[in-house]
Design an enzyme around this catalytic site. Structure first.
Site, PDB file in Angstrom:
ATOM      1  N   ARG A 112      41.234  70.318  52.921  1.00 53.97           N
ATOM      2  CA  ARG A 112      41.802  71.635  52.595  1.00 53.97           C
ATOM      3  C   ARG A 112      41.005  72.240  51.449  1.00 53.97           C
ATOM      4  O   ARG A 112      41.502  72.436  50.347  1.00 53.97           O
ATOM      5  CB  ARG A 112      43.278  71.510  52.211  1.00 53.97           C
TER       6      ARG A 112
ATOM      7  N   GLN B 227      38.554  76.840  55.043  1.00 53.96           N
ATOM      8  CA  GLN B 227      39.748  77.625  55.417  1.00 53.96           C
ATOM      9  C   GLN B 227      39.645  78.315  56.784  1.00 53.96           C
ATOM     10  O   GLN B 227      40.610  78.312  57.537  1.00 53.96           O
ATOM     11  CB  GLN B 227      40.070  78.653  54.334  1.00 53.96           C
TER      12      GLN B 227
ATOM     13  N   ASP C 240      40.738  75.949  59.513  1.00 50.27           N
ATOM     14  CA  ASP C 240      41.925  75.157  59.210  1.00 50.27           C
ATOM     15  C   ASP C 240      43.025  75.334  60.262  1.00 50.27           C
ATOM     16  O   ASP C 240      43.898  76.197  60.149  1.00 50.27           O
ATOM     17  CB  ASP C 240      42.428  75.557  57.818  1.00 50.27           C
TER      18      ASP C 240
ATOM     19  N   SER D  81      46.717  75.030  59.050  1.00 50.92           N
ATOM     20  CA  SER D  81      47.295  76.249  58.464  1.00 50.92           C
ATOM     21  C   SER D  81      47.606  77.288  59.532  1.00 50.92           C
ATOM     22  O   SER D  81      48.681  77.886  59.525  1.00 50.92           O
ATOM     23  CB  SER D  81      46.338  76.858  57.435  1.00 50.92           C
TER      24      SER D  81
ATOM     25  N   TYR E 156      48.616  68.217  47.698  1.00 48.22           N
ATOM     26  CA  TYR E 156      49.707  67.832  48.585  1.00 48.22           C
ATOM     27  C   TYR E 156      50.847  67.205  47.783  1.00 48.22           C
ATOM     28  O   TYR E 156      50.658  66.768  46.648  1.00 48.22           O
ATOM     29  CB  TYR E 156      49.218  66.797  49.597  1.00 48.22           C
TER      30      TYR E 156
HETATM   31  P1  NAD Z   1      52.566  69.986  54.254  1.00 45.97           P
HETATM   32  O1  NAD Z   1      52.795  70.384  55.683  1.00 45.97           O
HETATM   33  O2  NAD Z   1      51.884  68.698  53.983  1.00 45.97           O
HETATM   34  O3  NAD Z   1      54.008  69.941  53.530  1.00 45.97           O
HETATM   35  C1  NAD Z   1      54.874  71.053  53.575  1.00 45.97           C
HETATM   36  C2  NAD Z   1      55.542  71.211  52.245  1.00 45.97           C
HETATM   37  O4  NAD Z   1      56.504  70.188  52.041  1.00 45.97           O
HETATM   38  C3  NAD Z   1      54.595  71.140  51.048  1.00 45.97           C
HETATM   39  O5  NAD Z   1      54.676  72.340  50.327  1.00 45.97           O
HETATM   40  C4  NAD Z   1      55.131  69.961  50.246  1.00 45.97           C
HETATM   41  O6  NAD Z   1      55.010  70.120  48.854  1.00 45.97           O
HETATM   42  C5  NAD Z   1      56.590  69.926  50.669  1.00 45.97           C
HETATM   43  N1  NAD Z   1      57.298  68.668  50.408  1.00 45.97           N
HETATM   44  C6  NAD Z   1      56.859  67.397  50.580  1.00 45.97           C
HETATM   45  N2  NAD Z   1      57.805  66.514  50.202  1.00 45.97           N
HETATM   46  C7  NAD Z   1      58.876  67.240  49.803  1.00 45.97           C
HETATM   47  C8  NAD Z   1      60.162  66.902  49.322  1.00 45.97           C
HETATM   48  N3  NAD Z   1      60.551  65.639  49.142  1.00 45.97           N
HETATM   49  N4  NAD Z   1      61.003  67.917  49.005  1.00 45.97           N
HETATM   50  C9  NAD Z   1      60.627  69.203  49.153  1.00 45.97           C
HETATM   51  N5  NAD Z   1      59.438  69.592  49.607  1.00 45.97           N
HETATM   52  C10 NAD Z   1      58.566  68.619  49.935  1.00 45.97           C
HETATM   53  O7  NAD Z   1      51.869  71.133  53.451  1.00 45.97           O
HETATM   54  P2  NAD Z   1      50.856  72.264  53.912  1.00 45.97           P
HETATM   55  O8  NAD Z   1      51.641  73.443  54.329  1.00 45.97           O
HETATM   56  O9  NAD Z   1      49.915  71.692  54.902  1.00 45.97           O
HETATM   57  O10 NAD Z   1      50.122  72.608  52.550  1.00 45.97           O
HETATM   58  C11 NAD Z   1      49.867  71.605  51.589  1.00 45.97           C
HETATM   59  C12 NAD Z   1      49.051  72.133  50.468  1.00 45.97           C
HETATM   60  O11 NAD Z   1      47.747  72.452  50.897  1.00 45.97           O
HETATM   61  C13 NAD Z   1      49.573  73.351  49.827  1.00 45.97           C
HETATM   62  O12 NAD Z   1      49.320  73.247  48.461  1.00 45.97           O
HETATM   63  C14 NAD Z   1      48.740  74.447  50.394  1.00 45.97           C
HETATM   64  O13 NAD Z   1      48.702  75.585  49.565  1.00 45.97           O
HETATM   65  C15 NAD Z   1      47.426  73.731  50.410  1.00 45.97           C
HETATM   66  N6  NAD Z   1      46.469  74.355  51.319  1.00 45.97           N
HETATM   67  C16 NAD Z   1      45.202  74.599  50.855  1.00 45.97           C
HETATM   68  C17 NAD Z   1      44.270  75.185  51.668  1.00 45.97           C
HETATM   69  C18 NAD Z   1      42.881  75.457  51.168  1.00 45.97           C
HETATM   70  O14 NAD Z   1      41.994  75.662  51.931  1.00 45.97           O
HETATM   71  N7  NAD Z   1      42.632  75.449  49.889  1.00 45.97           N
HETATM   72  C19 NAD Z   1      44.591  75.516  52.962  1.00 45.97           C
HETATM   73  C20 NAD Z   1      45.882  75.242  53.419  1.00 45.97           C
HETATM   74  C21 NAD Z   1      46.822  74.637  52.586  1.00 45.97           C
END
Ligand code: NAD
Length: 365
Positions: free
Chosen positions: A119, A124, A127, A130, A225
Site C-alpha cells: 500500500r 495506488q 490497488d 482499495s 494497518y
Molecule cells: P483493512 O481492510 O485491513 O481494515 C479495515 C479497517 O478495520 C481498518 O481501518 C482497521 O484499522 C480497522 N480495524 C481493524 N481492527 C479493528 C478493531 N478491532 N476495531 C475497529 N476497527 C478495526 O483496511 P484497508 O481499508 O485495506 O486500509 C488499511 C490502511 O491502508 C488504511 O490506513 C488505509 O488508509 C491505508 N491505505 C493506503 C493506501 C496507499 O496507497 N497509501 C491505499 C489504500 C489503503
C-alpha cells in the site's frame, strides 16, 4: 505481447478483468488482446464492444494456451491449469494459499496476485483491494437500506415526521469510509469507530461522528494497518461497541487485520441488546465476520436483528467494479511489462510482493 482474458468461472463472479475501454488502450499501446467469447457479458460489456476496441474474441482454450499474460479476477481452478501455457504469466487477485501456489508453480507460471500489492503511493493506481473495497462499502449500505424497515433520511411530511436512521460503521478503512459517505448521502446520521486514531479526521470530514474510546496500546503497524488488540483492550472494545450498537438502526462492520481472522466486534449479547428491526451488514464475513453470529454468505435474524454476511459484494456491482479492476490491472501491466517483455526486478517492492510463483518455484506465501 499477447494478453488473454478468460471468462470468470467461479460461482457468482460477474466481473471481468479488462473492459473494452481499457483493453482498447492496451491495443493502441501495441499489445494484442484476446478475450474469451462472453467474458464481459455478465458485467454488461458485450463481445461487440471488445471487437470494436480492437480486441480479438476467441474461445477459452485459445485464450489460456496462447497468451503471454493471462489476466483474470479470481485464481484459475486447478483442473484448468494444464491449459495455461507453461512459462506464461498470470495476473489475478487471490489469497496466496499453499495449494494454489503449489499448483501454479508446478505449471511453471509466473503468477502475480494483486491482493499482496504494497500500500505505497506509487502502487495506488494498481490497488485492487482499495478499488473493490470502495465498491463493497457502497453496496453494503444499499443492502442495509433495503433490509431495514426504516427510511434513512429525515422526512417531514403531511403524514408526520420520520427521524433519520442511525448508522454505525465499524472499521474506517477504505470500505468503511465509503460506507460512511454513502450512508450520509442517503441522509442517515452516521457514527464510526476504528482502533486507528489517524482515521478520526477522515471520518469527521465525511460528516460522521468519530466514537472515541481510550486505547492505551499502539494499535497501528508501521504500514498503516491495524494490529490485533491485547485481550484486555479487546474486552473493553466489545463493551464499548455493545453500548454503541444499542442506538444503531444499521451497523456496517468492515474491520480486518491483514492475514488474520477478522476481529469479533459484536458478540451475541451485543446483538441481543440491539433494537428489533435493526440490520448488521458484516463485510468481514469472508474472513470469519466481525459479528459472532454472522454466517458467511447467509442472512439470518436473531432477536429481530437481521445479520447479513455477504460474500464477494464487488461482483454484485459488476460494471463499475470491473471498470476499476481493469484500470488497476492495466496500471500493473504498465509497470511490469517493458518493451513487450516481463520486467522481473525483484528489488522492486511492487514486483517482489506480488509475484508468488516464478520458474517453477513458490516465491512467497
Ligand atoms: P483493512 O481492510 O485491513 O481494515 C479495515 C479497517 O478495520 C481498518 O481501518 C482497521 O484499522 C480497522 N480495524 C481493524 N481492527 C479493528 C478493531 N478491532 N476495531 C475497529 N476497527 C478495526 O483496511 P484497508 O481499508 O485495506 O486500509 C488499511 C490502511 O491502508 C488504511 O490506513 C488505509 O488508509 C491505508 N491505505 C493506503 C493506501 C496507499 O496507497 N497509501 C491505499 C489504500 C489503503
Amino acid at each position: 505481447m499477447r494478453i488473454g482474458v478468460p471468462k470468470e468461472v467461479a460461482a457468482n463472479e460477474r466481473r471481468v478483468a479488462l473492459t473494452p475501454d481499457v483493453a482498447g488502450r492496451l491495443v493502441k499501446g501495441g499489445a494484442e488482446v484476446v478475450i474469451e467469447r462472453g467474458a464481459g457479458t455478465a458485467a454488461f460489456f458485450p463481445d461487440e464492444a471488445f471487437s470494436a476496441a480492437g480486441v480479438k474474441v476467441s474461445d477459452r482454450s485459445a485464450v489460456l494456451s496462447q497468451s503471454d499474460i493471462v489476466v483474470q479476477v479470481q485464481a484459475p481452478s486447478a483442473g484448468e491449469l494444464p491449459q495455461y501455457r507453461e512459462g506464461s504469466a498470470l495476473v489475478a487477485s487471490f489469497q496466496p494459499v499453499p495449494d494454489v501456489l503449489r499448483a501454479l508453480a508446478q505449471r511453471k507460471l509466473t503468477a502475480f496476485t494483486l491482493v499482496l500489492l504494497p500500500r505505497i503511493t506509487r502502487a495506488q493506481p494498481m490497488d485492487v483491494l482499495s478499488s473493490q473495497a470502495t465498491v463493497a462499502g457502497y453496496k453494503s449500505v444499499l443492502l442495509a437500506a433495503s433490509a431495514t424497515g426504516r427510511l434513512l433520511p429525515m422526512l417531514v411530511t403531511a403524514a408526520g415526521t420520520v427521524p433519520a436512521a442511525r448508522v454505525l460503521v465499524l472499521g474506517a478503512g477504505v470500505a468503511g469510509l465509503q460506507a460512511i459517505a454513502t450512508a450520509r448521502r442517503l441522509g442517515a446520521i452516521v457514527s464510526a469507530f476504528d482502533v486507528r486514531p489517524a482515521v478520526k479526521e477522515q471520518v469527521q470530514s465525511l460528516g460522521a461522528t468519530f466514537l472515541e474510546m481510550a486505547i492505551e496500546e499502539h494499535a497501528e503497524t508501521a504500514g498503516g494497518y491495524a494490529k490485533e488488540l491485547s485481550e484486555e483492550t479487546h474486552r473493553k472494545e466489545l463493551a464499548f461497541l455493545a453500548n454503541a450498537a444499542k442506538d444503531a438502526d444499521i451497523v456496517i462492520s468492515t474491520a480486518a487485520i491483514p492475514g488474520k481472522k477478522a476481529p469479533i466486534l459484536l458478540t451475541a449479547a451485543a446483538v441481543a441488546g440491539m433494537k428489533p428491526g435493526s440490520v448488521i451488514v458484516d463485510l468481514a464475513a469472508e474472513t470469519g465476520g466481525n459479528c459472532e453470529l454472522t454466517q458467511p454468505g447467509a442472512e439470518i435474524v436473531r432477536n429481530g436483528v437481521a445479520i447479513l454476511g455477504p460474500l464477494n459484494l464487488p461482483s454484485t456491482v459488476p460494471l463499475h467494479a470491473s471498470q476499476m479492476y481493469a484500470k488497476n490491472v492495466a496500471a500493473f501491466l504498465g509497470h511490469v511489462v517493458q518493451d513487450g517483455k516481463l520486467r522481473l526486478d525483484f528489488e522492486d517492492p511492487i514486483i517482489r510482493d506480488t509475484c508468488v510463483t516464478f520458474a517453477g518455484e513458490v516465491r512467497k506465501s
